[in-house]
Design a protein around this motif. Structure first.
Motif, PDB file in Angstrom:
ATOM      1  N   ARG A  15       5.506  42.273  49.672  1.00  0.00           N
ATOM      2  CA  ARG A  15       5.700  43.733  49.703  1.00  0.00           C
ATOM      3  C   ARG A  15       6.745  44.150  50.720  1.00  0.00           C
ATOM      4  N   ALA A  16       6.859  43.385  51.788  1.00  0.00           N
ATOM      5  CA  ALA A  16       7.671  43.810  52.926  1.00  0.00           C
ATOM      6  C   ALA A  16       9.168  43.673  52.676  1.00  0.00           C
ATOM      7  N   ILE A  17       9.566  42.798  51.785  1.00  0.00           N
ATOM      8  CA  ILE A  17      10.996  42.506  51.651  1.00  0.00           C
ATOM      9  C   ILE A  17      11.339  42.267  50.186  1.00  0.00           C
ATOM     10  N   THR A  18      12.421  42.881  49.725  1.00  0.00           N
ATOM     11  CA  THR A  18      12.877  42.671  48.357  1.00  0.00           C
ATOM     12  C   THR A  18      13.802  41.457  48.313  1.00  0.00           C
ATOM     13  N   PRO A  19      14.035  40.894  47.130  1.00  0.00           N
ATOM     14  CA  PRO A  19      14.986  39.777  47.039  1.00  0.00           C
ATOM     15  C   PRO A  19      16.364  40.115  47.595  1.00  0.00           C
ATOM     16  N   ARG A  20      16.859  41.317  47.320  1.00  0.00           N
ATOM     17  CA  ARG A  20      18.173  41.697  47.858  1.00  0.00           C
ATOM     18  C   ARG A  20      18.151  41.738  49.379  1.00  0.00           C
ATOM     19  N   GLN A  21      17.078  42.256  49.948  1.00  0.00           N
ATOM     20  CA  GLN A  21      16.966  42.303  51.406  1.00  0.00           C
ATOM     21  C   GLN A  21      16.869  40.896  51.987  1.00  0.00           C
ATOM     22  N   ALA A  22      16.206  39.996  51.275  1.00  0.00           N
ATOM     23  CA  ALA A  22      16.092  38.616  51.743  1.00  0.00           C
ATOM     24  C   ALA A  22      17.459  37.936  51.750  1.00  0.00           C
ATOM     25  N   VAL A  23      18.241  38.139  50.683  1.00  0.00           N
ATOM     26  CA  VAL A  23      19.604  37.586  50.651  1.00  0.00           C
ATOM     27  C   VAL A  23      20.419  38.146  51.802  1.00  0.00           C
ATOM     28  N   ARG A  24      20.297  39.452  52.025  1.00  0.00           N
ATOM     29  CA  ARG A  24      21.043  40.094  53.105  1.00  0.00           C
ATOM     30  C   ARG A  24      20.644  39.525  54.465  1.00  0.00           C
ATOM     31  N   LEU A 303      13.082  31.483  59.821  1.00  0.00           N
ATOM     32  CA  LEU A 303      13.009  32.421  60.937  1.00  0.00           C
ATOM     33  C   LEU A 303      13.651  33.750  60.557  1.00  0.00           C
ATOM     34  N   ALA A 304      14.794  33.704  59.882  1.00  0.00           N
ATOM     35  CA  ALA A 304      15.471  34.936  59.466  1.00  0.00           C
ATOM     36  C   ALA A 304      14.587  35.765  58.546  1.00  0.00           C
ATOM     37  N   ILE A 305      13.938  35.101  57.592  1.00  0.00           N
ATOM     38  CA  ILE A 305      13.075  35.808  56.651  1.00  0.00           C
ATOM     39  C   ILE A 305      11.815  36.313  57.351  1.00  0.00           C
ATOM     40  N   ALA A 306      11.183  35.466  58.163  1.00  0.00           N
ATOM     41  CA  ALA A 306       9.953  35.881  58.847  1.00  0.00           C
ATOM     42  C   ALA A 306      10.210  37.075  59.762  1.00  0.00           C
ATOM     43  N   GLU A 307      11.316  37.051  60.479  1.00  0.00           N
ATOM     44  CA  GLU A 307      11.639  38.171  61.371  1.00  0.00           C
ATOM     45  C   GLU A 307      11.882  39.444  60.564  1.00  0.00           C
ATOM     46  N   ALA A 308      12.600  39.323  59.440  1.00  0.00           N
ATOM     47  CA  ALA A 308      12.874  40.492  58.603  1.00  0.00           C
ATOM     48  C   ALA A 308      11.583  41.049  58.003  1.00  0.00           C
ATOM     49  N   ALA A 310       8.480  40.735  59.253  1.00  0.00           N
ATOM     50  CA  ALA A 310       7.677  41.350  60.311  1.00  0.00           C
ATOM     51  C   ALA A 310       8.237  42.718  60.697  1.00  0.00           C
ATOM     52  N   ALA A 311       9.555  42.818  60.803  1.00  0.00           N
ATOM     53  CA  ALA A 311      10.163  44.102  61.163  1.00  0.00           C
ATOM     54  C   ALA A 311       9.899  45.147  60.087  1.00  0.00           C
ATOM     55  N   ALA A 312      10.047  44.761  58.815  1.00  0.00           N
ATOM     56  CA  ALA A 312       9.816  45.701  57.715  1.00  0.00           C
ATOM     57  C   ALA A 312       8.367  46.154  57.663  1.00  0.00           C
TER      58      ALA A 312
END
Length: 317
Positions: A15-24, A303-308, A310-312
């Motif tokens: 729920r926290a992150i979309t595929p586009r946000q994950a790529v970004r 780490l990049a995904i987990a941090e994104a 958690a922030a979202a």
């Protein structure tokens, strides 16, 4: 610890992150100057029923580690083969502040990395894209779902063909209206020949297909293994393709598709293109040759995904 850990289960991660946000998130880390070659190597520890994987990483803004279990026999028990947790720590005090479902982080991260690597090649034309996927597990499904969102408005998907050994067992799990066909069938060969994008997400230990049947401008993503003696792709494809990897040393240590092709003389290690080269526009992918991305999976990506995530989700140290 003065405060309790926040736990984000698989549903919360998704729920926290979309595929586009994950790529970004993956692209932003590379554009900020991160050097994947400096990332700590993954550790694999044998245990009686499989192995433990430890994947630590740190950046100026985050520190974390993914702990996974791989249990090959879980399929017959109806239990996921890969399970685990991601632990995020405050980068200043190293106090743990969040736990995330590790498999969900992996399932989010892997297609994000793949699409960061090959998106520029996939969208160089607007013609409808025929997609072939080998495998129907979490990574295959995750790649399909991410592909649909990331390509929306950039390139339509003409068709999706999922190739598996036992079609009857997986047809109901395939998203986006894909057609499921048996490996080795005439339908599978036809689909592979017409494919513009081929995604390999299997546990195969030998090449899935004869690459001579693929189109000369095909894009291929291989994410199925991180073992040096296992390959999903044959040496002939690696020989004629532009081959992208996250990090050269990691690929030459862990990625059988690369290791075996180099050992066979089909691929030169010095021709490997890094993910950062592509994302930072230091290398342009050609349209007259196949493009292959061989993923190993690295700790900095998790780490990049987990941090994104958690922030979202509003979870901060």
């Amino acid at each position: 610890m003065s405060t309790p850990l926040t736990f984000l289960d698989a549903a919360a991660v998704c729920r926290a992150i979309t595929p586009r946000q994950a790529v970004r998130a993956i692209e932003d880390v590379l554009l900020s100057g991160l050097d994947p070659a400096a990332d700590p190597a993954r550790s694999s520890i044998p245990v009686p029923r499989g192995e433990l994987l430890l994947m630590p990483s740190a950046s100026p803004t985050a520190t974390g580690i993914k702990v996974l279990t791989l249990a090959p026999d879980n399929a017959i028990r109806g239990v996921a083969r890969i399970q685990g947790l991601y632990i995020l720590f405050d980068p200043e005090t190293l106090t743990p502040y969040a736990l995330l479902d590790g498999a969900a982080v992996t399932t989010t991260r892997t297609p994000a990395v793949s699409l960061a690597a090959v998106r520029s090649a996939v969208v160089r034309t607007s013609e409808p894209l025929p997609v072939v996927v080998f495998g129907a597990g979490p990574q295959a499904v995750g790649h399909l779902r991410s592909l649909v969102e990331v390509l929306q408005g950039q390139r339509p998907i003409a068709s999706v063909t999922v190739i598996v050994r036992s079609p009857d067992r997986v047809a109901t799990r395939v998203p986006v209206g894909g057609t499921v066909v048996a490996a080795g069938s005439r339908a599978a060969e036809t689909a592979a020949r017409l494919a513009g994008l081929v995604i390999c997400a299997t546990t195969a230990r030998t090449p899935l297909f004869d690459s001579e049947q693929l189109a000369p401008d095909v894009v291929v993503v291989a994410v199925g293994s991180h073992e040096p003696d296992v390959r999903e792709l044959d040496g002939a494809l690696m020989h004629r393709a532009q081959v992208i990897v996250e990090d050269r040393a990691t690929a030459l240590r862990e990625c059988g598709d690369v290791v075996l092709a180099v050992a066979d003389g089909a691929l030169r290690a010095d021709t490997l293109i890094t993910l950062a080269d592509v994302v930072c526009s230091r290398t342009r992918l050609r349209a007259d040759t196949p493009v292959v991305f061989k993923s190993s999976g690295m700790s900095w990506e998790d780490l990049a995904i987990a941090e994104a995530v958690a922030a979202a989700a509003g979870v901060l140290p």
